[in-house]
Design an enzyme around this catalytic site. Structure first.
Site, short mmCIF file in Angstrom:
data_model
loop_
_atom_site.label_atom_id
_atom_site.label_comp_id
_atom_site.label_asym_id
_atom_site.label_seq_id
_atom_site.Cartn_x
_atom_site.Cartn_y
_atom_site.Cartn_z
N GLU A 192 -11.18 3.43 6.12
CA GLU A 192 -10.12 4.33 6.60
C GLU A 192 -10.84 5.44 7.37
O GLU A 192 -10.74 5.52 8.59
CB GLU A 192 -9.33 4.90 5.41
CG GLU A 192 -8.27 5.93 5.80
CD GLU A 192 -7.59 6.60 4.59
OE1 GLU A 192 -8.12 6.51 3.46
OE2 GLU A 192 -6.52 7.22 4.80
N HIS A 197 0.86 -1.19 0.00
CA HIS A 197 0.00 0.00 0.00
C HIS A 197 0.89 1.23 0.00
O HIS A 197 1.28 1.75 1.05
CB HIS A 197 -0.92 -0.05 1.23
CG HIS A 197 -1.95 1.05 1.26
ND1 HIS A 197 -3.12 0.94 1.99
CD2 HIS A 197 -2.00 2.26 0.69
CE1 HIS A 197 -3.83 2.04 1.85
NE2 HIS A 197 -3.16 2.87 1.07
N HIS A 227 -9.60 0.81 -1.13
CA HIS A 227 -9.56 1.47 0.17
C HIS A 227 -10.96 1.39 0.76
O HIS A 227 -11.95 1.71 0.08
CB HIS A 227 -9.19 2.94 0.01
CG HIS A 227 -7.75 3.22 -0.27
ND1 HIS A 227 -7.05 2.61 -1.27
CD2 HIS A 227 -6.87 4.06 0.36
CE1 HIS A 227 -5.80 3.08 -1.25
NE2 HIS A 227 -5.66 3.95 -0.28
N ASP A 239 1.73 4.07 2.73
CA ASP A 239 0.67 4.89 2.13
C ASP A 239 1.25 6.03 1.29
O ASP A 239 1.33 5.89 0.07
CB ASP A 239 -0.29 5.42 3.22
CG ASP A 239 -1.70 5.66 2.71
OD1 ASP A 239 -1.98 5.32 1.55
OD2 ASP A 239 -2.53 6.16 3.49
N ASP A 240 1.61 7.14 1.92
CA ASP A 240 2.15 8.31 1.21
C ASP A 240 3.37 8.80 2.00
O ASP A 240 3.30 9.79 2.74
CB ASP A 240 1.08 9.42 1.14
CG ASP A 240 -0.15 8.94 0.38
OD1 ASP A 240 -0.10 8.90 -0.86
OD2 ASP A 240 -1.13 8.57 1.05
N HIS A 298 1.16 4.81 -2.49
CA HIS A 298 0.72 5.61 -3.65
C HIS A 298 1.96 6.29 -4.18
O HIS A 298 2.60 7.08 -3.46
CB HIS A 298 -0.31 6.66 -3.22
CG HIS A 298 -1.52 6.07 -2.60
ND1 HIS A 298 -2.67 5.81 -3.31
CD2 HIS A 298 -1.77 5.65 -1.33
CE1 HIS A 298 -3.58 5.27 -2.50
NE2 HIS A 298 -3.06 5.16 -1.29
N1 HPA Z 1 -6.68 7.35 1.21
C1 HPA Z 1 -7.36 7.61 0.11
N2 HPA Z 1 -6.81 8.06 -1.00
C2 HPA Z 1 -5.50 8.25 -1.02
C3 HPA Z 1 -4.73 8.00 0.08
C4 HPA Z 1 -5.34 7.51 1.26
O1 HPA Z 1 -4.74 7.26 2.31
N3 HPA Z 1 -3.46 8.29 -0.28
C5 HPA Z 1 -3.47 8.69 -1.56
N4 HPA Z 1 -4.71 8.68 -2.02
ZN ZN Z 2 -3.85 4.72 0.52
#
Ligand code: HPA
Ligand code: ZN
Length: 356
Positions: free
Chosen positions: A214, A31, A211, A292-293, A33
Site C-alpha cells: 500500500e 477489504h 496488507h 477499506d474504511d 475494516h
Molecule cells: N492500511 C493499513 N491499516 C489500516 C488501514 C489501511 O488502509 N485501514 C485500517 N487500518
Molecule cells: Zn485496509
C-alpha cells in the site's frame, strides 16, 4: 474464461447503462475494516452513551479533520474514533450499520476485518468484541440475506508477542472468525516480523491475508507471499513497480483487494485518474474493488466502483464483470456459494446485454 463470460454481450451494453450496472451488480467485499465504517454520527452517539470524551467538539469538526496526508495521519484519527467502543452492543451497532449499507450496495458476501488490539489495549475483553460483531453477522444473514464473516487483524506497529497473545486469546472464539490479517502502519513493519504468529494461525486452520504494497515497497508483497504464505494481498498496488512480481502474482492467480478511494485519500495517488487499477487488470491480476474504511475515505463499495469507472475510461462493462466475478472467486466462501453468486452475476450482465 468460462462459457457464461463468453456469451455475455459486453459490447452491447451501452456506456450510459454502466453506472446503474455497477451499483446493481451482485458483488463481494473483501477489504473493509469494521472500525473504519464508524460514521461520525455514530462515534458521537456512542461517546454520549458511554461517557467517553472526544477531542473534537462536534460531528462537523470531526469530519473536517478527515484531511489525510498519508496512512499514519489517517490511523491517528481512526484509532481515536474507535475509542468510543466499549460494550458488546457498541460492536453490534457498528457492524449492523455497515451491513445495512453493504446490503444496499448489493453486496452478497463480505469478509470483515476487525482490530482487537485497538480495543483490548483499552481494557475491553476480546470476547466482547467478537460476540458483538458475530451477532451482527448472524442477523445480516437472516434479515438481509448477506453472508458475513470475520477476519482478525494484527496491528503491525505492535510486537509479534502482542499479536501472538491476541491470537491465543481469540482462539476460544475460533468458530466466530475465518482468518487473520495484518494492518496498521506498514513502513518499517515488514510481514516477516509476524512469521511465527502466521505459522500458528495457519496451523489452527485459519485463512491468512496481509496488507502489503500500500505504502510499503514491492518487497513486502514478496515476503507476504514467501514468509506468511498469504492467500490474498490487501492493497498490493505497488506491485506495478516490479514487473517480475506482477508476472508472479498473475501466474499464481493471487487476489489483490484494491481500495481506490482509500488510495486517493491517503495520497498513494494524487487523483483517481492516476490509479493503476487498469494496469493491474490488464496484466491479468485477480483484482477486486473494496472500500477499506468507508466512513473516512468518502464512500462505500458502490461509491468506489462509481468513482473509479468515472475517472478511468479504459474501464467498461467487461472490467465491471471481471471485478465482481473476481470478488466472489477470491472469497473464502465454499464452491457452491461461489457458483450460486456467479450465476446471479451472469444473469445481471446477460440481461444488460439484451435490454434495449
Ligand atoms: N492500511 C493499513 N491499516 C489500516 C488501514 C489501511 O488502509 N485501514 C485500517 N487500518
Ligand atoms: Zn485496509
Amino acid at each position: 474464461m468460462t462459457s457464461a463470460m463468453s456469451t455475455i454481450a459486453f459490447d452491447r451494453i451501452p456506456r450510459e447503462r454502466l453506472p446503474a450496472l455497477l451499483a446493481e451488480m451482485p458483488k463481494a467485499e473483501l477489504h473493509i475494516h469494521i472500525e473504519g465504517s464508524l460514521e461520525p454520527e455514530l462515534i458521537f452517539a456512542l461517546a454520549r452513551r458511554n461517557g467517553v470524551a472526544l477531542p473534537y467538539p462536534s460531528v462537523v469538526a470531526l469530519r473536517a479533520a478527515y484531511a489525510f496526508t498519508d496512512l499514519q495521519s489517517f490511523l491517528d484519527i481512526y484509532y481515536a474514533g474507535a475509542s468510543v467502543l466499549l460494550k458488546e452492543p457498541d460492536f453490534f451497532d457498528m457492524a449492523w450499520a455497515y451491513l445495512q449499507r453493504a446490503a444496499a450496495d448489493n453486496v452478497l458476501h463480505t469478509e470483515i476485518f476487525f482490530d482487537p488490539q485497538t480495543h483490548t489495549a483499552r481494557g475491553v475483553d476480546i470476547g466482547t468484541v467478537i460476540k458483538g460483531l458475530d451477532h451482527a453477522c448472524h442477523r445480516a444473514h437472516q434479515e438481509l440475506r448477506v453472508s458475513a464473516k470475520l477476519i482478525l487483524c494484527f496491528l503491525r506497529h505492535l510486537s509479534e508477542e502482542d499479536a501472538m497473545a491476541t491470537l491465543e486469546a481469540a482462539l476460544p472464539y475460533r468458530h466466530h472468525f475465518i482468518g487473520v490479517g495484518l494492518d496498521s502502519s506498514e513502513r518499517g513493519h515488514p510481514p516477516e516480523k509476524f512469521a511465527r504468529v502466521f505459522d500458528r494461525a495457519r496451523a489452527a486452520g485459519l485463512h491468512v491475508v496481509a496488507h502489503a504494497g500500500e505504502e510499503g515497497p514491492p518487497e513486502y508483497i514478496r515476503s507476504a507471499l514467501d514468509v506468511l504464505e498469504v492467500e490474498r494481498i490487501d492493497h498490493g498496488v505497488r506491485a506495478v513497480e516490479d514487473p517480475s512480481l506482477m508476472q508472479r502474482l498473475a501466474a499464481m492467480g493471487m487476489p489483490l483487494t484494491v481500495c481506490p478511494l482509500s488510495n486517493v485519500k491517503l495520497c498513494v495517488y494524487k487523483t483517481m485518474a492516476e490509479h493503476q487499477l487498469p494496469a493491474l487488470l490488464a496484466a491479468g491480476l485477480k483484482v477486486t474493488v473494496n472500500s477499506d474504511d468507508p466512513a473516512y475515505f468518502g464512500g462505500y463499495i458502490n461509491q468506489n466502483f462509481a468513482e473509479t469507472f468515472a475517472a478511468l475510461p479504459q474501464l467498461g462493462a467487461r472490467e465491471a464483470y471481471t471485478l465482481a466475478r473476481n470478488s466472489f472467486e477470491a472469497s473464502f466462501a465454499d464452491a457452491g456459494a461461489k457458483s450460486h453468486w456467479i450465476n446471479q452475476l451472469d444473469l445481471a450482465f446477460e440481461e444488460a446485454g439484451t435490454a434495449q
